[in-house]
Motif scaffolding. Sequence first.
Motif, short mmCIF file in Angstrom:
data_model
loop_
_atom_site.label_atom_id
_atom_site.label_comp_id
_atom_site.label_asym_id
_atom_site.label_seq_id
_atom_site.Cartn_x
_atom_site.Cartn_y
_atom_site.Cartn_z
N LYS A 117 1.22 -1.50 -0.16
CA LYS A 117 0.39 0.17 -0.14
C LYS A 117 0.88 1.05 0.03
O LYS A 117 0.35 2.60 -0.65
CB LYS A 117 -1.44 -0.13 0.97
CG LYS A 117 -1.81 -0.96 1.38
CD LYS A 117 -2.89 -1.11 2.17
CE LYS A 117 -4.06 -1.53 1.89
NZ LYS A 117 -4.97 -1.63 3.35
N ARG A 118 1.55 1.27 0.90
CA ARG A 118 2.80 2.00 0.81
C ARG A 118 3.50 2.22 -0.67
O ARG A 118 4.12 3.67 -0.74
CB ARG A 118 3.86 1.92 1.79
CG ARG A 118 2.91 2.44 3.49
CD ARG A 118 4.02 2.43 4.95
NE ARG A 118 2.82 2.49 5.79
CZ ARG A 118 2.66 3.53 6.27
NH1 ARG A 118 2.79 4.52 4.60
NH2 ARG A 118 1.48 3.73 7.63
N LEU A 119 3.79 1.24 -0.78
CA LEU A 119 4.55 1.67 -2.05
C LEU A 119 3.74 2.16 -3.62
O LEU A 119 4.19 2.89 -4.13
CB LEU A 119 5.38 0.34 -2.60
CG LEU A 119 6.50 -0.09 -3.64
CD1 LEU A 119 7.63 1.00 -3.74
CD2 LEU A 119 6.75 -1.14 -4.07
N ASN A 120 2.74 2.02 -3.47
CA ASN A 120 1.72 1.97 -4.44
C ASN A 120 0.83 3.38 -3.72
O ASN A 120 0.85 4.49 -4.71
CB ASN A 120 0.25 1.13 -4.33
CG ASN A 120 -0.16 0.80 -5.69
OD1 ASN A 120 0.02 1.26 -6.69
ND2 ASN A 120 -1.89 1.64 -5.44
N LEU A 121 1.24 4.52 -2.45
CA LEU A 121 1.03 5.44 -2.28
C LEU A 121 2.00 6.31 -3.20
O LEU A 121 1.85 7.28 -3.35
CB LEU A 121 0.85 5.43 -1.08
CG LEU A 121 0.38 6.75 -0.31
CD1 LEU A 121 -1.25 7.36 -1.24
CD2 LEU A 121 0.02 6.48 0.68
N LEU A 122 2.92 6.29 -3.32
CA LEU A 122 4.71 6.44 -3.82
C LEU A 122 3.85 7.09 -5.29
O LEU A 122 4.74 7.82 -5.79
CB LEU A 122 6.05 5.82 -3.09
CG LEU A 122 7.49 6.18 -4.27
CD1 LEU A 122 7.00 7.46 -3.76
CD2 LEU A 122 8.25 5.52 -3.83
N ARG A 123 4.01 5.71 -5.70
CA ARG A 123 2.99 5.87 -7.37
C ARG A 123 2.59 6.71 -7.56
O ARG A 123 2.43 7.27 -8.58
CB ARG A 123 3.34 4.25 -7.59
CG ARG A 123 4.02 3.12 -8.03
CD ARG A 123 3.01 1.93 -8.91
NE ARG A 123 4.27 0.73 -8.44
CZ ARG A 123 4.02 -0.10 -7.85
NH1 ARG A 123 2.73 -0.01 -6.27
NH2 ARG A 123 4.79 -1.06 -7.75
N ILE A 124 1.17 6.81 -6.15
CA ILE A 124 0.22 7.81 -6.85
C ILE A 124 0.90 9.63 -6.69
O ILE A 124 0.44 9.95 -7.28
CB ILE A 124 -0.77 7.23 -5.85
CG1 ILE A 124 -1.43 5.91 -5.92
CG2 ILE A 124 -1.57 8.73 -5.18
CD1 ILE A 124 -2.47 6.13 -6.97
N VAL A 125 1.69 9.47 -5.53
CA VAL A 125 2.27 10.51 -5.75
C VAL A 125 3.07 10.93 -7.00
O VAL A 125 3.15 12.57 -7.14
CB VAL A 125 2.59 10.57 -4.36
CG1 VAL A 125 4.06 12.11 -4.19
CG2 VAL A 125 2.25 10.72 -2.97
N ILE A 126 3.59 10.76 -7.11
CA ILE A 126 4.52 10.45 -8.36
C ILE A 126 4.22 10.97 -9.56
O ILE A 126 4.01 11.94 -10.19
CB ILE A 126 5.09 9.64 -8.59
CG1 ILE A 126 6.48 9.55 -7.82
CG2 ILE A 126 6.28 9.81 -10.07
CD1 ILE A 126 7.91 8.13 -7.64
N GLY A 127 2.55 9.95 -9.77
CA GLY A 127 2.13 10.40 -10.62
C GLY A 127 0.66 11.75 -10.78
O GLY A 127 0.24 12.33 -11.51
N GLU A 128 0.68 11.81 -9.80
CA GLU A 128 -0.41 13.26 -9.00
C GLU A 128 0.55 14.70 -9.23
O GLU A 128 -0.47 15.52 -8.32
CB GLU A 128 -1.60 12.75 -8.56
CG GLU A 128 -2.11 11.46 -8.39
CD GLU A 128 -3.52 11.26 -7.94
OE1 GLU A 128 -3.86 12.80 -7.45
OE2 GLU A 128 -3.92 10.19 -7.79
N ILE A 129 1.49 14.54 -8.82
CA ILE A 129 2.61 15.93 -8.39
C ILE A 129 2.21 16.98 -9.35
O ILE A 129 2.63 18.31 -8.02
CB ILE A 129 3.82 15.78 -7.86
CG1 ILE A 129 4.38 16.55 -6.89
CG2 ILE A 129 4.13 15.44 -9.41
CD1 ILE A 129 5.75 15.91 -6.22
N HIS A 130 1.96 17.06 -10.13
CA HIS A 130 2.39 18.56 -10.68
C HIS A 130 0.78 18.77 -11.06
O HIS A 130 0.57 19.83 -10.71
CB HIS A 130 2.17 17.67 -12.45
CG HIS A 130 0.88 16.62 -13.58
ND1 HIS A 130 0.77 14.86 -12.75
CD2 HIS A 130 -0.23 17.25 -13.55
CE1 HIS A 130 -0.53 14.85 -13.43
NE2 HIS A 130 -1.15 15.46 -14.96
N SER A 131 -0.43 18.10 -10.22
CA SER A 131 -1.40 18.82 -10.21
C SER A 131 -1.84 19.27 -9.07
O SER A 131 -2.70 19.64 -8.30
CB SER A 131 -2.97 17.49 -10.41
OG SER A 131 -3.16 17.23 -11.77
#
Length: 260
Positions: A161-175
């Motif tokens: 879950k924490r690893l996937n959250l890191l992916r989420i942050v990388i993917g949404e950080i521009h917005s």
Amino acid sequence: MAKKTAEEILHAAETVFQTKGYQGATMAQIAKEAGISIRTLYGFFAGKEQLFEKIGCPELKEYRPEDSARKDQILNAALTLFSQKGYSATTMDDVASFCSFSKTILYQYFSSKEELFAAIFSNVDLFLEQTEPILKSQKITLRQFLEIAGLYFLEFFDDPKRLNLLRIVIGEIHSFPQIGEIMYRNTVDRAANEAARQLAIFAESQDMITTDYKLAARSYLGMLYSFVLTDQILCPAASQFTKEQIVAFAAELFEKGLTE
């Protein structure tokens, strides 16, 4: 004998207060924990308030274990939902529904989605609470400290879950640039501050060069973090090294850099 019994009562009281909180604790529970009769207990202390003042833990005054359990429930739900749906798609309604209680209750603990997101990181120990008892209980070398701290830091990302959250942050950080700042402040920067403090302690007792210890800590953790990004985020199938190999190499490299 009386002094020993008083000390045992205080120890028992502290245990009960930590478990039940001030409001939930009773003299009967404390007497049971101490292994004495309630009559004997009142022979030493007039009441719960006097006991509480004696142990000197004012932070337990408002502590209620049911609140702590509910907060943990909320954080676990938020971690699950953010890691599955992403930051933008997850709402406070979603979190409340996942926990099976009203949004009014949720807002008693967290005033906004951003605050809830931050708490997922700030509520978790990165390595200090786990490694500090080891550091205090025995004399260890700088290399051993780097290995203990480094391995614990990498194991933090074993949670899918924490690893996937890191992916989420990388993917949404521009917005949502604020989520990148939150994650940085509560993971990278916090871990670096903790590690730098320990390095400074080592510098007082071991032959280490004088340097910027936070920069050294950031560099060490950054090397480890790069393997999280490349081997666990970008291409897990191409991973060639175990966590133990990565940490052993990095610890040896940094020990030489800090002592030679």
